[in-house]
Scaffold this active site. Structure first.
Site, PDB file in Angstrom:
ATOM      1  N   LYS A  89      10.760   5.691   5.622  1.00 55.84           N
ATOM      2  CA  LYS A  89       9.411   4.832   6.025  1.00 55.84           C
ATOM      3  C   LYS A  89       9.040   4.607   4.481  1.00 55.84           C
ATOM      4  CE  LYS A  89       7.538   4.535  10.130  1.00 55.84           C
ATOM      5  NZ  LYS A  89       7.841   6.116  11.016  1.00 55.84           N
ATOM      6  N   ARG A  90       9.057   5.500   3.689  1.00 58.74           N
ATOM      7  CA  ARG A  90       8.509   5.161   2.321  1.00 58.74           C
ATOM      8  C   ARG A  90       9.360   3.918   1.776  1.00 58.74           C
ATOM      9  NH1 ARG A  90       5.896   8.097  -1.258  1.00 58.74           N
ATOM     10  NH2 ARG A  90       6.247   7.923  -3.314  1.00 58.74           N
TER      11      ARG A  90
END
Ligand code: GLU
Length: 514
Positions: free
Chosen positions: A268-269
């Site tokens: 996600k990062r």
């Protein structure tokens, strides 16, 4: 008779649409289009804790921008509605099937409190159990309808005591299913837990709602990310237990998308850093609160993004790379989906953007360039000038904004001059020649690229000097930069007045190289 081809993209509105989701939707779209089937957009919003306001609208907006359309959905309507699971839950659809499963002995009521569940887990951990889960071995010790007389169950239900409905996963059963990408996949039921199907708030879990809707909507193929592969044995068991064995769809689990360095699943990062297709300004990196730029905002063209994503996990089996949506739909095949994970490659994506940007006609690019000029608070030149600027830079840019940012000197006289170039090229000799050339340029009546070039060529020849002695400083005076697009075409575009003024201004201002 062949079953009609019906596909669905079924996002949970828990956050912005991630590129992995776009790829899944794209493959569903391409396959539906190719097979002349239908594509449904179903909103899986039964997890109230993870529901995010605005996410559904964001997802829809993303697809509009991308140019992926659906045949049925919340906005499109259709015979299988409603298309939001929360609304379907209110109609009692899922509860009905959960009850059917209890009645047929495939599921049961469980009344365990959170504390009791916690205690069970601690006990298993303390006993050195590898599988810490509610399963066939644990269920006899728990507070559920399998261990109670029917009157007690009824009394508890009548009293409104909170309960969930759990799947009664058989103890010894091999669950085999065929996946188009991984071929035969086998799970053993002893490894699987008694998943909750209906929660204490009356809402179904993903598993129940997903299977019930796939069945009711006549889904023929489930194309989804590999992270759902481990849920598939439960789904297969649900089909069997509900008597829908003949309706099990074709499963197609897409390979993972890895970080650009190939280490690990695209996080996600990372994804936040790389951007999402579209999103309202307030989507933030949950870890560090940084605002992220979407693909749309970063200047990616939807065609380029889709073309890139189509090839991230699939290939046509030929060298063909640049393909329109129609062409992709024509060539797409489930057999050619990769079965190993693929790295997300930002450079390749940029390359596609460049390819598509180059092929756009001026009319399509004009509004993009104007928008960037506005953003940069630069004066808006005529369309004719902008068309010239676009032609001049077309082969040099990867993003629409670069029509402005890569050549700011087209829109305003340079205020600074590249120091290194000035030090090397702005010599007394160069200045003397430029001054002499300027006089000839001023006399030029026909200010076009060929005439400017001819003037420079004649001057260079007559003076018996190298081209470089004049060309490099000339570019520096006109643009402030050491490099750029074809100088004669650029000078023609800027116009005689601007060019002579810039040269004069720099001659007065720019200190000579020592
Ligand atoms: N709602 C699930 C998701 O968010 C759908 C998974 C599936 O396609 O079955 O991805």
């Amino acid at each position: 008779m062949n079953k009609p081809v019906v596909l669905r993209f079924a996002p949970s509105p828990t956050g912005p649409l991630h590129i992995g989701g776009v790829r899944t939707a794209l493959y569903n779209y391409l396959f539906a289009k190719q097979q002349k089937g239908r594509l449904i957009l179903r909103i899986e919003d039964t997890d109230q804790n993870r529901y995010l306001e605005g996410a559904e609208a964001h997802i829809r907006e993303s697809f509009k921008w991308l140019g992926i359309s659906f045949d049925e959905g919340v906005e499109e309507g259709g015979p299988n509605g409603p298309y939001r699971q929360s609304e379907r839950a209110r109609q009692g659809i899922y509860r009905q099937y959960a009850s059917q499963l209890v009645e047929s002995g495939h599921a049961y009521y469980a009344f365990d409190t959170p504390e009791e569940l916690e205690e069970m887990r601690n006990r298993l951990k303390a006993g050195g159990q590898k599988l810490v889960q509610y399963n066939y071995a644990v269920r006899p010790q728990m507070k559920n309808s399998l261990n109670m007389p029917p009157e007690e169950v009824k009394a508890r239900l009548d009293a409104g005591e909170p309960y969930v409905i759990r799947m009664k996963m058989p103890r010894k059963e091999e669950i085999r299913f065929y996946d188009e990408v991984r071929q035969w996949v086998v799970f053993h039921s002893s490894q699987l837990d008694d998943k909750i199907l209906l929660k204490s708030d009356g809402m179904p879990t993903y598993h129940l709602a997903n299977v019930v809707d796939d069945y009711l909507m006549g889904i023929s193929h489930v194309i989804r990310g590999e992270e759902w592969l481990s849920s598939t044995p439960l789904h297969v068991m649900l089909y069997r237990s509900l008597g829908w064995e003949d309706h099990i769809p074709v499963f197609v689990h897409l390979p993972l998308i890895l970080n650009p360095d190939g280490k690990g699943k695209l996080s996600k990062r990372q994804a936040y850093k790389l951007g999402f297709p579209v999103f309202p300004i307030n989507w933030q990196d949950p870890q560090n609160g940084e605002l992220s730029v979407g693909f749309r905002e970063a200047g990616y063209l939807p065609e380029a993004l889709l073309n890139y994503l189509a090839l991230l996990g699939w290939n046509p089996g030929t060298e063909e790379e640049v393909m329109s949506l129609d062409r992709l739909a024509e060539l797409f095949s489930l057999e050619k989906i990769n079965n190993s994970a693929t790295n997300f490659d930002p450079l390749k994506l940029k390359w596609f953007n460049q390819v598509y940007l180059r092929s756009k006609d001026v009319e399509a690019l004009l509004p993009m360039v104007k928008e960037e000029l506005k953003k940069q608070e630069l004066p808006l030149p005529s369309d004719e000038f902008l068309a010239g600027a676009i032609e001049l830079l077309r082969d040099r840019v990867q993003f629409p904004a670069e029509f402005v940012t890569a050549a700011p000197y087209l829109y305003a006289a340079p205020e600074q001059y590249d120091e290194k170039t000035a030090r090397k090229r702005w010599t007394p000799e160069a200045k003397q020649h430029i001054a002499a050339l300027l006089e000839q340029l001023k006399m030029l009546e026909n200010w076009d690229a060929a005439a400017i070039k001819a003037t420079v060529d004649t001057y260079v020849e007559t003076a018996g000097i190298r081209h470089g002695l004049i060309l490099a400083p000339l570019r520096l005076l006109l643009t402030g930069q050491p490099k750029g697009p074809d100088m004669f075409a650029m000078a023609a575009l800027l116009g005689k007045q601007a060019c002579t003024a810039r040269i004069e201004q720099a001659m007065n201002q720019l200190p000579l190289a020592a």
